[in-house]
Design an enzyme around this catalytic site. Structure first.
Site, PDB file in Angstrom:
ATOM      1  N   TYR A 154       6.533 -17.363  25.013  1.00 17.02           N
ATOM      2  CA  TYR A 154       6.582 -16.206  24.104  1.00 17.02           C
ATOM      3  C   TYR A 154       5.328 -15.381  24.371  1.00 17.02           C
ATOM      4  CZ  TYR A 154       7.300 -13.694  19.629  1.00 17.02           C
ATOM      5  OH  TYR A 154       7.509 -12.741  18.659  1.00 17.02           O
ATOM      6  N   GLU A 213      15.743 -17.365  16.494  1.00 14.01           N
ATOM      7  CA  GLU A 213      14.536 -18.000  15.980  1.00 14.01           C
ATOM      8  C   GLU A 213      14.667 -18.046  14.463  1.00 14.01           C
ATOM      9  OE1 GLU A 213      11.177 -15.770  17.344  1.00 14.01           O
ATOM     10  OE2 GLU A 213      11.106 -16.806  19.262  1.00 14.01           O
ATOM     11  N   ASP A 229       1.890 -12.954  10.636  1.00 19.04           N
ATOM     12  CA  ASP A 229       2.986 -12.040  10.336  1.00 19.04           C
ATOM     13  C   ASP A 229       2.523 -10.857   9.511  1.00 19.04           C
ATOM     14  OD1 ASP A 229       5.261 -13.428  11.538  1.00 19.04           O
ATOM     15  OD2 ASP A 229       4.785 -14.997  10.095  1.00 19.04           O
TER      16      ASP A 229
END
Length: 265
Positions: A174, A49, A60
């Site tokens: 995911y 990725e 994040d």
């Protein structure tokens, strides 16, 4: 059959999970980033990725936030991220996923993004902040189906919502292992297994689990419950701790090999 579909079929035959490795494109420098990507592929990372640096990476944690800041300081863009994809595709058949927030893609334009990604040899895109209800704005501009669109699910996602997400997904799903941001602590492997089992009831796509995975024992447990483990913050932490080390690619490769060994069931 797509490159991702072939990979998962091959791993299933070998009774292995997929090791998915995330790194931010251009970190710590564009040149070193390419060396790192090569080393990870050679060390056995099954899927890479490649994160597009972004100024406001809200999903994040601090480690990946700082990696984006370093890459942006070196002038990295979505276009240059795709240049890295192109360079990697000349050397390896490892599937490449463009991992991005929507803003850089929107600025490039959906049609151009699709065409440039396919030409660069990317296999899929994961857009962190683009839910299924809004994504037709992007994929409606695509001229083909050569780019898989990876969707996200979480422990808090109801099962009927999981089914709706899966209907519009391709490549793999995911599965976020926990609420929070990347790099969060407190991985509950029993909850991961239960959520993965619930997701697998509504899709035949492979399921890869990310967030909070950093140790071989994490990878091993996740691969028993799902089809792959995603490691991101731990790779980026290793970069951050060795920014000026000349052997950084070799250090990344050694770590990748220990994680890959744990995918073998």
């Amino acid at each position: 059959m797509s490159r991702l579909a072939r990979l998962f079929a091959h791993l299933k035959e070998k009774r292995e999970g997929a090791l998915v490795g995330f790194v931010t494109a251009g970190d710590p420098t564009p040149d070193m980033s390419l060396h790192i990507l090569r080393a990870m592929a050679e060390a056995g990372v099954d899927i890479i990725e490649l994160g597009v640096p972004f100024s406001d990476p809200t999903a994040d944690g601090p480690v990946i936030q700082r990696s984006s800041a370093r890459a942006l300081a070196h002038g990295m863009t979505l276009e240059k991220t795709l240049d890295l994809c192109r360079a990697m595709r000349r050397e390896t058949d490892v599937p490449l996923v463009v991992f991005s927030y929507y803003n850089p893609i929107l600025a490039m334009g959906g049609t151009r993004f699709y065409e440039e990604s396919v030409r660069a040899g990317a296999d899929a895109v994961l857009v962190v902040d683009l839910p299924p209800e809004e994504s037709q704005e992007l994929v409606g501009q695509w001229s083909g189906n050569q780019l898989d669109f990876i969707r996200l699910a979480a422990p808090t996602t109801p099962t009927d919502r999981m089914a709706a997400i899966a209907r519009d997904a391709s490549g793999f799903i995911y599965l976020v292992s926990m609420t929070g941001v990347t790099g969060s602590a407190g991985l509950d492997l029993s909850e991961v297994a239960a959520t993965a089992a619930r997701l697998k009831q509504v899709t035949s796509l492979p399921v890869c689990v990310g967030f909070g995975i950093s140790q071989p024992e994490h990878v091993s447990a996740v691969c028993r419950a799902a089809d792959g483990a995603v490691v991101g913050s731990a790779f980026e932490r290793l970069i951050e701790e060795n920014l000026t080390a000349g052997d950084l690619p070799e250090r990344m490769a050694r770590y990748a090999r220990t994680l890959k060994a744990a995918t073998r069931l």
